[in-house]
Design an enzyme around this catalytic site. Structure first.
Site, PDB file in Angstrom:
ATOM      1  N   ASP A  70      70.418  32.292 -24.579  1.00 53.37           N
ATOM      2  CA  ASP A  70      70.759  31.405 -23.701  1.00 53.37           C
ATOM      3  C   ASP A  70      70.089  31.248 -22.336  1.00 53.37           C
ATOM      4  O   ASP A  70      68.922  31.942 -22.359  1.00 53.37           O
ATOM      5  CB  ASP A  70      72.343  31.653 -22.982  1.00 53.37           C
ATOM      6  CG  ASP A  70      72.433  33.185 -22.676  1.00 53.37           C
ATOM      7  OD1 ASP A  70      71.448  33.784 -22.808  1.00 53.37           O
ATOM      8  OD2 ASP A  70      73.682  33.452 -22.336  1.00 53.37           O
ATOM      9  N   ASP A 139      85.059  37.630 -19.527  1.00 51.91           N
ATOM     10  CA  ASP A 139      86.221  36.864 -20.313  1.00 51.91           C
ATOM     11  C   ASP A 139      85.929  36.834 -21.704  1.00 51.91           C
ATOM     12  O   ASP A 139      86.700  36.030 -22.386  1.00 51.91           O
ATOM     13  CB  ASP A 139      86.112  35.435 -19.617  1.00 51.91           C
ATOM     14  CG  ASP A 139      84.667  34.684 -19.789  1.00 51.91           C
ATOM     15  OD1 ASP A 139      83.745  35.520 -20.273  1.00 51.91           O
ATOM     16  OD2 ASP A 139      84.511  33.626 -19.258  1.00 51.91           O
ATOM     17  N   HIS A 141      83.150  36.318 -23.193  1.00 48.13           N
ATOM     18  CA  HIS A 141      81.852  35.615 -23.695  1.00 48.13           C
ATOM     19  C   HIS A 141      80.838  36.141 -24.364  1.00 48.13           C
ATOM     20  O   HIS A 141      80.554  36.945 -24.164  1.00 48.13           O
ATOM     21  CB  HIS A 141      81.419  34.227 -22.631  1.00 48.13           C
ATOM     22  CG  HIS A 141      80.876  35.068 -21.449  1.00 48.13           C
ATOM     23  ND1 HIS A 141      81.134  34.845 -20.173  1.00 48.13           N
ATOM     24  CD2 HIS A 141      79.588  35.606 -21.636  1.00 48.13           C
ATOM     25  CE1 HIS A 141      80.242  35.572 -19.476  1.00 48.13           C
ATOM     26  NE2 HIS A 141      79.280  35.709 -20.149  1.00 48.13           N
ATOM     27  N   GLU A 146      81.775  30.298 -23.621  1.00 53.73           N
ATOM     28  CA  GLU A 146      82.962  30.716 -22.803  1.00 53.73           C
ATOM     29  C   GLU A 146      84.445  30.458 -23.569  1.00 53.73           C
ATOM     30  O   GLU A 146      84.245  29.643 -24.651  1.00 53.73           O
ATOM     31  CB  GLU A 146      83.207  29.801 -21.566  1.00 53.73           C
ATOM     32  CG  GLU A 146      81.945  29.820 -20.665  1.00 53.73           C
ATOM     33  CD  GLU A 146      81.903  31.014 -19.771  1.00 53.73           C
ATOM     34  OE1 GLU A 146      82.649  31.972 -20.069  1.00 53.73           O
ATOM     35  OE2 GLU A 146      81.371  30.915 -18.330  1.00 53.73           O
TER      36      GLU A 146
HETATM   37  C1  GLP Z   1      75.822  36.825 -18.993  1.00 54.40           C
HETATM   38  C2  GLP Z   1      74.912  36.646 -20.225  1.00 54.40           C
HETATM   39  C3  GLP Z   1      75.517  37.122 -21.458  1.00 54.40           C
HETATM   40  C4  GLP Z   1      75.844  38.744 -20.952  1.00 54.40           C
HETATM   41  C5  GLP Z   1      76.728  38.681 -20.032  1.00 54.40           C
HETATM   42  C6  GLP Z   1      77.149  40.048 -19.611  1.00 54.40           C
HETATM   43  O1  GLP Z   1      76.717  35.965 -18.882  1.00 54.40           O
HETATM   44  N1  GLP Z   1      74.833  35.108 -20.771  1.00 54.40           N
HETATM   45  O2  GLP Z   1      74.624  37.158 -22.628  1.00 54.40           O
HETATM   46  O3  GLP Z   1      76.392  39.375 -22.203  1.00 54.40           O
HETATM   47  O4  GLP Z   1      76.088  38.148 -18.835  1.00 54.40           O
HETATM   48  O5  GLP Z   1      76.107  40.535 -18.579  1.00 54.40           O
HETATM   49  P1  GLP Z   1      76.268  42.444 -18.009  1.00 54.40           P
HETATM   50  O6  GLP Z   1      75.528  43.090 -19.190  1.00 54.40           O
HETATM   51  O7  GLP Z   1      75.161  42.047 -16.996  1.00 54.40           O
HETATM   52  O8  GLP Z   1      77.722  42.343 -17.697  1.00 54.40           O
END
Ligand code: GLP
Length: 243
Positions: A70, A139, A141, A146
């Protein structure tokens, strides 16, 4: 829990090491493999391991191709908070991967629909993703898919939830700077990968880990779709496992 293989380790560093073992094996077995990569704090110990193993001559990235999940809409590749820059700084700049073999959705695409189709086409042209790395949002995702009423099949644009913007604001000066929208591979794009490794660490992820993998599959928890994939390894620390 479905057919997902769940491995619980002591610390986030242990999680990164085991994930790196899986990546190392994949690259040794198929030096031209196609990796799906993720951003966020959770994969950082893995990326540190991959850099160290590349420097030590254990992993050769010269023929590996990568596709990131992404990117924020509207952020230039060199923007401090763009996911392209994150990947450069935390992995690509430190390993022997060829720049043209790395792909991140273009946050500045003038025709996003064409960019989405091209991204999917490039993944197919490379033969599909062999090993997809995932983290998870609070959440549920994956990528930036989402919660919603259906599982998005392909790369598309999303409106970020307030919860996701709040969670990611730690990387920006203020909440106002966090983009409202993003581009992400679809849940279908992720599910088409041959193998999936999802990393989950920290106490704050314990609740979503349980909801995603011990409760029925629902698009209101996008990661729950992984219960229907035939080859998912979930590696978590004790805090996320709730023990
Ligand atoms: C972002 C990314 C996700 C990732 C999520 C959790 O939203 N788009 O790909 O898994 O954050 O991030 P973290 O590992 O910092 O909790």
């Amino acid at each position: 829990m479905s057919g997902i293989k769940m491995i619980t380790l002591e610390t986030p560093e242990d999680v990164g090491r085991l994930a790196a073992d899986i990546f190392e094996l994949e690259i040794h077995a198929k030096p031209t493999c196609v990796l799906g990569l993720a951003t966020g704090s959770t994969p950082l110990p893995l990326y540190r391991q991959l850099v160290a193993r590349n420097k030590a001559g254990r992993i050769d990235f010269s023929r590996v191709r990568t596709f990131n999940l992404d990117e924020y809409e509207g952020l230039a590749p060199d923007h401090e908070q763009s996911y392209r820059r994150f990947m450069q700084e935390n992995l690509f700049d430190h390993i022997n991967i060829r720049p043209e073999n790395t792909h991140v959705p273009d946050g500045l695409a003038s025709d996003p629909q064409a960019m989405f189709a091209e991204y999917e086409r490039q993944i197919s042209e490379c033969g599909g993703i062999d090993l997809q790395l995932l983290g998870i949002g609070h959440d549920g995702h994956i990528g930036f898919n989402e919660p919603g009423d259906f599982f998005p099949p392909l790369t598309h644009d999303v409106v970020l939830t307030e919860q996701t913007r709040q969670a990611n604001k730690r990387f920006f000066q203020s909440i106002d700077e966090v983009p409202l929208r993003a581009y992400t591979m679809g849940v279908g794009t992720v599910m088409a990968a041959r193998k999936i490794v999802i990393l989950i660490t920290g106490k704050d992820k314990a609740d979503i880990l349980r909801r995603a993998f011990s409760e029925p599959v629902t698009p209101h928890v996008p990661a729950s779709a992984l219960q229907f994939h035939h080859d998912v390894t979930l590696i978590c620390d004790r805090a996320a496992a709730g023990i």
